[in-house]
Design an enzyme around this catalytic site. Structure first.
Site, PDB file in Angstrom:
ATOM      1  N   LYS A  63       0.834  -1.203   0.000  1.00 18.34           N
ATOM      2  CA  LYS A  63       0.000   0.000   0.000  1.00 18.34           C
ATOM      3  C   LYS A  63       0.870   1.256   0.000  1.00 18.34           C
ATOM      4  CE  LYS A  63      -4.068  -2.004  -0.002  1.00 18.34           C
ATOM      5  NZ  LYS A  63      -4.954  -2.137   1.140  1.00 18.34           N
ATOM      6  N   ARG A 102      -2.938 -11.016   3.816  1.00 13.24           N
ATOM      7  CA  ARG A 102      -3.188 -10.966   2.375  1.00 13.24           C
ATOM      8  C   ARG A 102      -1.998 -10.267   1.732  1.00 13.24           C
ATOM      9  NH1 ARG A 102      -5.396  -7.497  -1.486  1.00 13.24           N
ATOM     10  NH2 ARG A 102      -6.698  -8.502  -3.084  1.00 13.24           N
TER      11      ARG A 102
END
Length: 336
Positions: free
Chosen positions: A278, A313
């Site tokens: 991210k 994840r």
């Protein structure tokens, strides 16, 4: 309302009266009692309300064949042309199958397949197009492997096609609020689900997101969504929660959530952390390109494991698995 965050520990010197966190690898004997309108305080774990303490300590039931008494890796497979990190690399079934086999070999125990990019600014994908991207890939994987498959979608028709092709779990970044037919479908088909928080749709979610208290606001949201899902017939034991790192959050919001991940154990459901590559990781770590954010992603993943997160994840499966094994060996004294 009062909120309760277990304070997780992994030290080998464990007091005799300590509790095991969620049936997993950590323990706690203190809890942070959090108020919206008063200072937080630390209390003894046994002083936590009985229902909340039971949710904190209860072993998590297997979901889609995942054993949640130890950290599990979910490999990301984006079959999209425009995902922020790997768009266009695995669109064809053959490429997707090769990538899946690689991730399984490196430690992934479930594959999360998405056909609609949810990066900031991404536009909605037509249902037929999303099905055409995901269902053939799932079918190809299922013909060659029995690995659990998660379909990452907001839409009931896409989930239906994916389930027919062999998907085992539905992962909805919209928390089952985008398509009113999706949650009932999952209940009817006895499909486990992952419910995530996002403030706004991908098109607008990073346009000045605001919260009164990001951790508590998201806790309330997930609690409400769990109640809705349970009311439809999905057992709490088959619901995974995801606080939605990077979805309608600033860098400070993300950091506050990461510091408070253990709070979500009070919901009595497994926690999924999806922070891999991210932007905030690139901002803090100095990696402009997403593909260069593996070291930072691993650091965040291990911070999550230290708070009892059951599912990671990730894009970089092999690297994360190696780091996780070393963390377990050096911190817990065990090698899995």
């Amino acid at each position: 309302m009062i909120y309760y965050r277990p304070i997780p520990r992994s030290d080998r010197a464990r007091p005799s009266g300590a509790y095991t966190l969620a049936g997993g690898w950590l323990w706690f004997d203190q809890v942070e009692e959090i108020h919206r309108d008063a200072p937080a305080r630390v209390i003894a774990a046994e002083d936590t309300p009985a229902e909340i303490l039971s949710r904190m300590t209860a072993p998590r039931t297997d979901i889609a064949r995942l054993q949640l008494d130890s950290p599990q890796l979910m490999g990301i497979l984006n079959v999209t042309p425009d995902s922020f990190s790997d768009g266009g690399q695995y669109n064809a079934p053959a490429a997707a199958m090769a990538r899946t086999q690689e991730m399984i070999a490196h430690g992934a125990v479930i594959i999360d397949i998405g056909g609609e990019s949810t990066r900031p600014g991404a536009e909605e994908v037509d249902i037929t197009e999303e099905i055409n991207r995901t269902a053939p890939v799932i079918s190809a994987i299922r013909k060659n492997s029995d690995v659990p498959i998660s379909i990452d979608t907001r839409k009931a028709p896409v989930a239906g096609a994916a389930h027919k092709a062999g998907a085992n779990l539905v992962n909805d970044v919209a928390g089952f609020t985008f398509d009113p037919d999706l949650a009932p479908y999952c209940a009817q088909q006895n499909l486990p689900v992952c419910v995530m928080h996002a403030q706004g749709t991908p098109e607008i979610m990073q346009n000045d997101p605001r919260y009164d208290n990001v951790a508590l606001d998201i806790y309330d949201y997930l609690s409400d969504r769990i109640d809705v899902l349970v009311g439809l017939g999905i057992p709490r034991s088959q619901i995974i929660t995801d606080p939605g790192i990077g979805f309608g959050k600033t860098l400070d919001h993300n950091l506050m959530l990461l510091q408070n991940l253990a709070l979500f154990h009070s919901l009595g459901c497994p926690i999924l952390l999806g922070a891999s590559r991210k932007r905030f990781i690139g901002t803090i770590g100095g990696a402009e390109e997403a593909r260069h954010r593996a070291p930072g992603s691993i650091a965040v993943a291990l911070a999550g494991v230290a708070q009892g997160v059951q599912i990671l994840r990730v894009h970089d499966v092999g690297e994360t698995n190696e780091a996780l094994k070393l963390w377990q060996a050096s911190t817990l004294g065990s090698v899995s």
